[in-house]
Write a protein that holds these residues in place. Sequence first.
Motif, PDB file in Angstrom:
ATOM      1  N   LYS A 261       1.687 -14.397  -7.531  1.00  0.00           N
ATOM      2  CA  LYS A 261       3.080 -13.984  -7.605  1.00  0.00           C
ATOM      3  C   LYS A 261       3.745 -13.871  -6.237  1.00  0.00           C
ATOM      4  N   VAL A 262       2.957 -13.595  -5.196  1.00  0.00           N
ATOM      5  CA  VAL A 262       3.531 -13.393  -3.861  1.00  0.00           C
ATOM      6  C   VAL A 262       2.625 -14.040  -2.819  1.00  0.00           C
ATOM      7  N   PRO A 263       3.165 -14.844  -1.900  1.00  0.00           N
ATOM      8  CA  PRO A 263       2.340 -15.417  -0.841  1.00  0.00           C
ATOM      9  C   PRO A 263       1.634 -14.315  -0.040  1.00  0.00           C
ATOM     10  N   GLY A 264       0.373 -14.527   0.257  1.00  0.00           N
ATOM     11  CA  GLY A 264      -0.384 -13.549   1.032  1.00  0.00           C
ATOM     12  C   GLY A 264      -1.096 -12.499   0.211  1.00  0.00           C
ATOM     13  N   TYR A 265      -0.834 -12.483  -1.103  1.00  0.00           N
ATOM     14  CA  TYR A 265      -1.506 -11.490  -1.943  1.00  0.00           C
ATOM     15  C   TYR A 265      -3.024 -11.699  -2.017  1.00  0.00           C
ATOM     16  N   GLY A 283      -2.551  -0.442   5.262  1.00  0.00           N
ATOM     17  CA  GLY A 283      -1.848  -1.590   4.718  1.00  0.00           C
ATOM     18  C   GLY A 283      -2.130  -2.847   5.518  1.00  0.00           C
ATOM     19  N   VAL A 284      -1.407  -3.907   5.190  1.00  0.00           N
ATOM     20  CA  VAL A 284      -1.574  -5.182   5.890  1.00  0.00           C
ATOM     21  C   VAL A 284      -0.549  -5.291   7.014  1.00  0.00           C
ATOM     22  N   ARG A 285      -0.875  -6.095   7.994  1.00  0.00           N
ATOM     23  CA  ARG A 285       0.044  -6.356   9.088  1.00  0.00           C
ATOM     24  C   ARG A 285       0.976  -7.508   8.721  1.00  0.00           C
ATOM     25  N   PRO A 286       2.171  -7.533   9.335  1.00  0.00           N
ATOM     26  CA  PRO A 286       3.073  -8.667   9.125  1.00  0.00           C
ATOM     27  C   PRO A 286       2.418  -9.958   9.598  1.00  0.00           C
ATOM     28  N   PRO A 287       2.728 -11.081   8.984  1.00  0.00           N
ATOM     29  CA  PRO A 287       3.803 -11.301   8.011  1.00  0.00           C
ATOM     30  C   PRO A 287       3.417 -11.010   6.565  1.00  0.00           C
ATOM     31  N   LEU A 288       2.196 -10.505   6.314  1.00  0.00           N
ATOM     32  CA  LEU A 288       1.825 -10.141   4.948  1.00  0.00           C
ATOM     33  C   LEU A 288       2.570  -8.888   4.525  1.00  0.00           C
ATOM     34  N   VAL A 289       2.673  -8.675   3.230  1.00  0.00           N
ATOM     35  CA  VAL A 289       3.300  -7.470   2.688  1.00  0.00           C
ATOM     36  C   VAL A 289       2.353  -6.829   1.684  1.00  0.00           C
ATOM     37  N   ASP A 290       2.434  -5.517   1.582  1.00  0.00           N
ATOM     38  CA  ASP A 290       1.626  -4.801   0.604  1.00  0.00           C
ATOM     39  C   ASP A 290       2.196  -4.990  -0.800  1.00  0.00           C
ATOM     40  N   PRO A 291       1.363  -4.835  -1.825  1.00  0.00           N
ATOM     41  CA  PRO A 291       1.849  -5.025  -3.198  1.00  0.00           C
ATOM     42  C   PRO A 291       2.970  -4.054  -3.558  1.00  0.00           C
ATOM     43  N   THR A 292       3.884  -4.509  -4.379  1.00  0.00           N
ATOM     44  CA  THR A 292       4.927  -3.632  -4.907  1.00  0.00           C
ATOM     45  C   THR A 292       4.291  -2.603  -5.835  1.00  0.00           C
TER      46      THR A 292
END
Length: 323
Positions: A261-265, A283-292
């Motif tokens: 659903k999301v790149p980097g998941y 959490g993860v570092r940019p450019p990744l994002v944590d799950p909603t």
Amino acid sequence: MRTHGGILPQLSGVLFFPVTPFSPTGDLNLPVLRKHLEDGLSAGPGGVFAACGTGEFHSLGPAESAQVVETAVQVVAGQVPVFAGAGGQVSVAVEQARAAARAGADGLLLMPPYLVEGPPRGLARYVETVAAATDLPVIVYHRGNARFDPESAATIAELPSVIGLKEGIGDVELMTRIISSVRTTLDGSDKSFHFFNGLPTAEVTVPAYAGLGVHLYSSAVFCFAPEVALRFHHAVTTQDVKLVQRLLDTFFVPLVALRSKVPGYAVSLVKAGVRLRGLDVGGVRPPLVDPTPEHLEELRRIIEESSSGDSPFIAADQDTRQH
């Protein structure tokens, strides 16, 4: 378990790719990394790959990468082989390779070069340059912009310290041609060469790649649900087809659907899974994002259903652990 001269460390079972914990301020959290490694070791992996893809290799500076590898070597203490990530710019990859050797790592996983796309012969030169920096065995990651063709794969397979290729492209036809080319090139030599399934959530493609003779694979799931990863591996190795299919249908395929659903998941969900199981790895570092929150709840449901008392995935028996 230090190795020399391109000798293959004995890898088997489920390969553990630990996450890299960060503090609330975004710095390395080495005490939590030690705990994460200890928890993983207690489950019985066949090898530890530190500061690699699941460990957010892309976001670690050379000094940070060295600290992660040093910590892994100390915690593992020779129980299983420790491979260290190296890659990116060729000068940085050489620096990381040498740091891994100083730390006592057993081998390298060579990640793709940074940004630029070179022809296959250029990739072969990249591998040769980094491999020459130490005497550590090297597994080359075939992924992203590091896309080898059969000829260049055969070229690097002939390098004394290159012991394997980790497949992360997902092109079965290309992989078949690469395996054939390497096999033909090394025919008559006494060199062993190993292929690994390194696709995200590799368990989903394990049955397909086993048909190519590729039996080793990385398991990001092992980070947060080792009982599931071990159960699946045992089902595969004992050819329990029904259990393999059941695990795929009820755990791995839903996880892949969420991951897509999301790149980097592929990394973010793993790290979130470790947190959900009780260890605050940050959490993860940019450019990744944590799950909603919505996706985090979906991940929680997948994990809880796999770990319920009447689940077929609950803790594998001692004899299913791979050492």
